[in-house]
Design a protein around this motif. Structure first.
Motif, PDB file in Angstrom:
ATOM      1  N   HIS A   1       0.867  -1.176   0.000  1.00  0.00           N
ATOM      2  CA  HIS A   1       0.000   0.000   0.000  1.00  0.00           C
ATOM      3  C   HIS A   1       0.902   1.224   0.000  1.00  0.00           C
ATOM      4  O   HIS A   1       1.449   1.612   1.018  1.00  0.00           O
TER       5      HIS A   1
ATOM      6  N   GLU B   1      -7.015  -5.431   0.534  1.00  0.00           N
ATOM      7  CA  GLU B   1      -7.559  -5.321  -0.825  1.00  0.00           C
ATOM      8  C   GLU B   1      -6.857  -6.322  -1.732  1.00  0.00           C
ATOM      9  O   GLU B   1      -5.664  -6.580  -1.582  1.00  0.00           O
ATOM     10  N   ARG B   2      -7.599  -6.890  -2.656  1.00  0.00           N
ATOM     11  CA  ARG B   2      -6.977  -7.838  -3.582  1.00  0.00           C
ATOM     12  C   ARG B   2      -5.873  -7.138  -4.364  1.00  0.00           C
ATOM     13  O   ARG B   2      -6.038  -6.006  -4.840  1.00  0.00           O
TER      14      ARG B   2
ATOM     15  N   ARG C   1      -2.963 -10.316  -1.327  1.00  0.00           N
ATOM     16  CA  ARG C   1      -3.622  -9.149  -0.759  1.00  0.00           C
ATOM     17  C   ARG C   1      -2.634  -8.011  -0.481  1.00  0.00           C
ATOM     18  O   ARG C   1      -1.483  -8.254  -0.119  1.00  0.00           O
TER      19      ARG C   1
ATOM     20  N   PRO D   1      -3.670  -3.562   4.538  1.00  0.00           N
ATOM     21  CA  PRO D   1      -4.545  -2.402   4.685  1.00  0.00           C
ATOM     22  C   PRO D   1      -3.800  -1.186   5.236  1.00  0.00           C
ATOM     23  O   PRO D   1      -2.800  -1.331   5.951  1.00  0.00           O
TER      24      PRO D   1
END
Length: 294
Positions: free
Chosen positions: A47, A149-150, A160, A163
């Protein structure tokens, strides 16, 4: 989820060992955010400041071929050199004896790199506090599979993106219980969401529940801290002692042995973990607890 692919080819000016350098970020064999490819590549879901992204890197013919997908793809490709240790200088570690000289020779392709993603290093470090790896990695897998999230790109459905803090803050208590993480670690991670850890990697020790071990484990990965020492680790002091003087030591003994390598202590620890001699194990091992049944 397949999105547009971006590519970067980078030629590092040194011998690169992807597994020893980047493998530090893998949290167990079933890590939903990390996997190895059959072709020698490695894949990471991250992320980024620009959103979720997937990065794969493969070293061939002296070049690192990197491909990325998702809104975070440009950021990931820009950071390929730092993820592989372009700012690191292995020659900064002094060589005081033949043991360390041999470790350095065997670890020629190792770099202490940085990801510049503090939160994604902090959360699994908290989950790993005072428990065996299998217990922490079980919780990490569960929480990522249910709240991550995929990952974008041509990856398995099970991969994944970890997050962001806002999502971690809202994970219900019963889901933490189902993951196997007990309330203490849940509260530490929830509490950490109140601080912008990306902007303050030097202030992690002000967070409640975050001690020297967690700080060291986080900084070694996120900012490439070559001097991070995980004081309080169950195995590391014994391993350092066994390799440097032939017998296990405690934390104080480890710090004394590492003092001549100040500034490069984590590098030596990493070399010992990867290329050192592991003593035969005797007696009881730490057991894997299951808080879901408590």
């Amino acid at each position: 989820m397949v999105t547009a692919e971006r590519t970067r080819i980078w030629t590092p000016p040194w011998r690169v060992d992807l597994r020893t350098t980047v493998g530090l970020h893998r949290r167990g064999g079933g890590d939903p955010a990390f996997r190895y490819g059959n072709d020698g590549s490695l894949w990471r879901a991250v992320h980024t400041p620009d959103g979720p992204g997937t990065l794969t890197m493969r070293h061939a013919g002296g070049e690192v071929v990197a491909r990325a997908w998702g809104s975070g793809a440009p950021w990931l490709l820009d950071h390929v050199p730092t993820m592989l240790g372009v700012d690191d200088d292995p020659t900064a570690m002094p060589i005081h004896d033949d043991v360390v000289r041999e470790l350095a020779r065997r670890g020629e392709g190792l770099r202490i790199a940085r990801t510049d993603r503090v939160w994604e290093a902090l959360v699994p470090a908290v989950l790993e506090q005072k428990v065996v790896g299998a217990e922490a990695w079980r919780a990490w897998r569960y929480l990522l599979r249910h709240f991550g999230e995929r990952a974008p790109g041509p990856v398995p459905d099970t991969m994944r993106v970890p997050p962001p803090p806002t999502v971690w803050a809202d994970i219900p208590g019963w889901e933490w219980h189902r993951s196997g993480a007990e309330p203490v670690r849940m509260r530490t991670i929830r509490g950490a969401t109140a601080m912008d850890v990306e902007a303050h990697p030097d202030r992690l020790d002000v967070l409640r529940g975050v001690g020297p071990w967690t700080v060291a484990e986080t900084r070694a990965r996120a900012v490439g801290d070559t001097d991070a020492v995980p004081v309080g680790d169950y195995h590391i002091p014994k391993l350092v002692g066994y390799n440097l003087i032939g017998e296990p030591v405690d934390d104080d003994g480890m710090l004394e042995l590492l003092e001549p390598y100040a500034g490069q202590r984590f590098r030596l620890i990493r070399l010992i973990v990867l290329f050192g001699v592991w003593p035969e194990r005797h007696g009881h091992r730490m057991s894997v607890r299951d808080h879901r049944e408590m």
